[in-house]
Motif scaffolding. Structure first.
Motif, mmCIF file in Angstrom:
data_model
loop_
_atom_site.group_PDB
_atom_site.id
_atom_site.type_symbol
_atom_site.label_atom_id
_atom_site.label_comp_id
_atom_site.label_asym_id
_atom_site.label_seq_id
_atom_site.Cartn_x
_atom_site.Cartn_y
_atom_site.Cartn_z
ATOM 1 N N THR A 6 51.764 71.146 42.078
ATOM 2 C CA THR A 6 49.890 70.701 41.687
ATOM 3 C C THR A 6 50.522 69.127 42.094
ATOM 4 O O THR A 6 49.139 68.237 41.991
ATOM 5 C CB THR A 6 49.006 71.149 40.956
ATOM 6 N N TYR A 7 51.393 68.644 41.555
ATOM 7 C CA TYR A 7 52.221 67.415 41.235
ATOM 8 C C TYR A 7 52.820 67.305 42.590
ATOM 9 O O TYR A 7 52.857 67.215 43.105
ATOM 10 C CB TYR A 7 52.979 67.289 39.783
ATOM 11 N N ARG A 8 51.978 65.605 42.707
ATOM 12 C CA ARG A 8 52.476 64.526 43.881
ATOM 13 C C ARG A 8 53.170 63.464 43.205
ATOM 14 O O ARG A 8 53.423 63.264 42.057
ATOM 15 C CB ARG A 8 51.436 64.318 44.832
ATOM 16 N N GLU A 10 52.387 60.620 43.769
ATOM 17 C CA GLU A 10 52.071 59.660 43.164
ATOM 18 C C GLU A 10 51.143 59.774 42.374
ATOM 19 O O GLU A 10 50.368 58.958 40.963
ATOM 20 C CB GLU A 10 50.573 60.182 43.818
ATOM 21 N N ASP A 11 51.829 61.331 41.605
ATOM 22 C CA ASP A 11 50.756 61.212 39.760
ATOM 23 C C ASP A 11 52.196 60.759 39.111
ATOM 24 O O ASP A 11 51.381 60.786 37.778
ATOM 25 C CB ASP A 11 51.130 63.069 39.539
ATOM 26 N N LEU A 13 53.584 58.161 39.411
ATOM 27 C CA LEU A 13 53.592 56.787 39.896
ATOM 28 C C LEU A 13 52.731 55.676 38.714
ATOM 29 O O LEU A 13 51.513 55.831 38.482
ATOM 30 C CB LEU A 13 53.090 55.976 40.898
ATOM 31 N N LEU A 14 53.403 55.179 38.014
ATOM 32 C CA LEU A 14 51.937 54.242 36.529
ATOM 33 C C LEU A 14 52.550 53.142 36.613
ATOM 34 O O LEU A 14 50.705 52.700 36.396
ATOM 35 C CB LEU A 14 52.857 54.673 35.157
ATOM 36 N N PHE A 15 52.287 52.499 37.505
ATOM 37 C CA PHE A 15 51.989 50.768 38.358
ATOM 38 C C PHE A 15 51.470 50.559 39.256
ATOM 39 O O PHE A 15 52.027 51.108 40.313
ATOM 40 C CB PHE A 15 53.022 50.092 37.633
ATOM 41 N N ARG A 18 51.434 45.437 43.274
ATOM 42 C CA ARG A 18 51.184 43.873 42.916
ATOM 43 C C ARG A 18 52.101 44.037 41.403
ATOM 44 O O ARG A 18 52.771 43.054 40.693
ATOM 45 C CB ARG A 18 49.945 43.676 42.082
ATOM 46 N N ALA A 19 51.728 44.774 39.989
ATOM 47 C CA ALA A 19 52.889 44.107 38.535
ATOM 48 C C ALA A 19 54.445 44.384 39.361
ATOM 49 O O ALA A 19 55.197 43.993 38.333
ATOM 50 C CB ALA A 19 52.456 45.753 37.958
ATOM 51 N N ARG A 22 55.836 41.044 40.837
ATOM 52 C CA ARG A 22 55.571 40.314 40.170
ATOM 53 C C ARG A 22 56.584 40.578 39.346
ATOM 54 O O ARG A 22 57.372 40.107 38.892
ATOM 55 C CB ARG A 22 54.688 40.504 39.719
ATOM 56 N N ALA A 82 58.498 48.396 30.378
ATOM 57 C CA ALA A 82 57.303 47.477 30.113
ATOM 58 C C ALA A 82 56.629 48.662 30.920
ATOM 59 O O ALA A 82 55.278 48.369 30.286
ATOM 60 C CB ALA A 82 57.902 45.890 30.464
ATOM 61 N N ILE A 83 56.544 48.515 32.369
ATOM 62 C CA ILE A 83 55.877 49.312 33.328
ATOM 63 C C ILE A 83 56.138 50.828 33.507
ATOM 64 O O ILE A 83 55.305 51.045 34.188
ATOM 65 C CB ILE A 83 55.043 47.805 34.201
ATOM 66 N N ASN A 84 56.831 50.773 32.962
ATOM 67 C CA ASN A 84 57.798 52.288 33.329
ATOM 68 C C ASN A 84 58.322 52.965 31.913
ATOM 69 O O ASN A 84 59.303 52.663 31.899
ATOM 70 C CB ASN A 84 58.801 52.498 34.213
ATOM 71 N N TRP A 85 58.099 53.480 31.452
ATOM 72 C CA TRP A 85 58.671 54.029 30.641
ATOM 73 C C TRP A 85 59.025 54.750 30.435
ATOM 74 O O TRP A 85 60.657 55.117 29.720
ATOM 75 C CB TRP A 85 57.630 55.099 29.065
#
Lengths: 227, 305
Positions: A6-8, A10-11, A13-15, A18-19, A22, A82-85
């Motif tokens: 059931t996971y895609r 998109e599930d 993608l943590l950020f 824009r982040a 940047r 910092a945005i993707n563990w």
């Protein structure tokens, strides 16, 4: 992970885009003017391979080794994490690629001494990584400050390495290829999930490289004497 | 469309009242509606603030300040619950930055999660999360996506008994593992359950929402806009004229009202990076709500587009 079907993408993608973009602005600002040095190193690599300077081409592997370790540490470990563990688990693979390239340097295991019909693909990929990739940010309205530069950020570093490996021959190639290929695939999927058309740059680089390798393999087999 | 007498009367009353109120009273009138948390009766504004993706901005000072502005607008508009998780990258320290910048608003209701497959790592992760937020203790901690739920629930119940936590909950998203969620709701004394529910994803209506009402469990609704996919899809579509009867001036407000009107829902937690959107979301919690017939109409209309 239960109900994995059931996971895609998109599930995971943590950020936000824009982040993500940047992050390149901040990274470039923090490292400027190191870009001049890494870009010059890339151009020298291309020149050395084109001139087939036998005594000097072995240094190509060492320069790439240092840049892979630097990008893994400075971008993945210190910035992207910092945005993707997950980046802290990917960074060691950049270190491994650096070590493998260093081994290739020590044993002089990459040779650039033969002209082949597929060389133009290698130069095209390498040239794009050095000179084309930095243009993508301004062309897409993100400005020069967000440009991705060889030796500073992972995508152009990995794409350039694909180009270099396509121009090389040697026993270590099967060990050197997987990490740049996997990174391009992973980064392409990330960009595609964000809805960024730039994803196709990575997929196109992989497709071109695959065409080049398949062509080379077919030619090599065709030139072997019959058993 | 068939306009019900109730929605017409509600809309007319709201318009007439608002038009004649002085400014300060008007501001009070637009405060979000509240619902009690069943286990204690504590009143909660029915729109909270989610932080999935939107607050994961790393160390970027400009984006951190934008998030702080969103938090400020959220409290100004009468919000209380902010929800996060260790899974959300840098969202926790970004919330902590915003709260510190705002002087630690007393209205805050902190909703966190524990997310680790290791039973023994739970307490250390909760303590790390608490430091990121800069709060003395959390109001609510939920077991994220049912991960190692048995040992973590045990830890959370112990914390609640010791006074280190006020409420215990459990979460799922995107309609996953509803059978297990139902089993836990029936067997464990949890205060909150968090699940995905929106105008097109309505599975929770069949068993989970009625069960939450029956068991006195507060419901937090995540993904009210399917992570922005619904609002993106509808932005080119014309808002139906009858949405004005509900005081909804955007698709987001109409879809939020659909969720908030369900009697089992305690709070919905849309996530945003924009100050105007956080105000818009909270204003959806004020004014008339759709009745059952209107809710069906909203859902059918969105599905048909």
């Amino acid at each position: 992970m239960s109900e994995w079907w059931t996971y895609r993408a998109e599930d995971f993608l943590l950020f936000s885009p824009r982040a993500y973009w940047r992050m390149f602005e901040l990274h470039n600002a923090a490292l400027w003017p190191l870009h001049v040095l890494t870009l010059a190193a890339g151009l020298i690599i291309m020149l050395l391979i084109a001139r087939q300077s036998k005594n000097l081409t072995r240094w190509v592997a060492l320069v790439l080794a240092m840049l892979w370790i630097f990008v893994g540490w400075s971008f993945l470990w210190n910035r992207y994490s910092a945005i993707n563990w997950a980046a802290v688990y990917i960074a060691p693979f950049f270190f491994i690629e650096g070590v493998l390239l260093a081994v290739a340097f020590l044993f002089d295991a990459l040779a650039f001494d033969r002209r082949r019909p597929t060389d133009w693909i290698g130069y095209l990929i390498l040239g794009f990584a050095l000179l084309g990739q930095p243009l993508l940010a301004p062309l897409q309205g993100r400005g020069w400050a967000a440009s991705e530069i060889f030796g500073i950020t992972p995508d152009p570093t990995a794409i350039a390495t694909l180009g270099v490996l396509l121009l090389a021959r040697g026993r270590l190639l099967p060990w050197l290829l997987p990490i740049p290929v996997l990174w391009c695939l992973m980064s392409g999927v990330t960009l595609q999930t964000m809805g960024e058309p730039q994803a196709w740059v990575l997929f196109a680089a992989l497709a071109l490289a695959a065409v080049g390798w398949i062509w080379t393999i077919i030619r090599q087999r065709g030139s072997l004497p019959a058993a | 469309m068939r306009t019900t007498r109730r929605t017409l009367l509600q809309a007319a009353l709201m318009t007439a009242t608002a038009a004649h109120l002085p400014g300060t009273l008007h501001a009070q009138q637009t405060q979000p509606a509240r619902r009690p948390i069943p286990s204690t009766g504590e009143e909660m504004p029915i729109v909270g603030l989610g932080t999935w993706i939107t607050f994961n901005v790393g160390n970027d000072p400009a984006l951190r300040n934008e998030c702080a502005n969103v938090i400020a607008a959220f409290f100004e508009a009468g919000g209380r619950m902010i929800d996060s998780s260790p899974m959300y990258g840098s969202s926790q320290p970004v919330i902590g930055y915003g709260l510190q910048k705002l002087g630690r608003p007393s209205a805050l209701f902190s909703a966190e999660k524990v997310w680790t497959s290791s039973a023994t790592a739970g307490p250390a992760q909760i303590e790390q999360s608490r430091r990121f937020w800069g709060v003395p203790k959390f109001d609510l901690i939920q077991v994220h996506n049912l991960l190692a739920w048995k040992p973590h629930l045990q830890t959370l119940f112990q914390m609640k008994t010791a006074g280190a936590l006020r409420y215990v909950g459990i979460t799922t998203s995107e309609g996953r593992r509803h059978d297990l969620l139902e089993q836990i709701m029936r067997s464990e004394p949890i205060d909150f359950v968090q699940l995905s529910y929106n105008v097109v994803d309505r599975e929770a209506e069949a068993r989970l929402l009625p069960l939450a009402q029956e068991r006195g469990i507060a419901v937090i609704v995540n993904r009210p806009f399917r992570q922005g996919a619904l609002t993106d899809r509808l932005k080119r579509e014309k808002l139906p004229e009858w949405s004005a009867e509900l005081g909804a001036s955007s698709w987001a407000q109409l879809m939020l009202k659909f969720i908030l009107a369900h009697p089992a829902v305690t709070v919905a937690i849309p996530a945003t990076t924009r100050v105007d959107h956080v105000r818009e979301n909270l204003s959806a919690a004020a004014g008339p709500m759709p009745d059952a017939a209107m809710r069906q109409r909203i859902s059918a209309h969105v599905k048909a587009l």
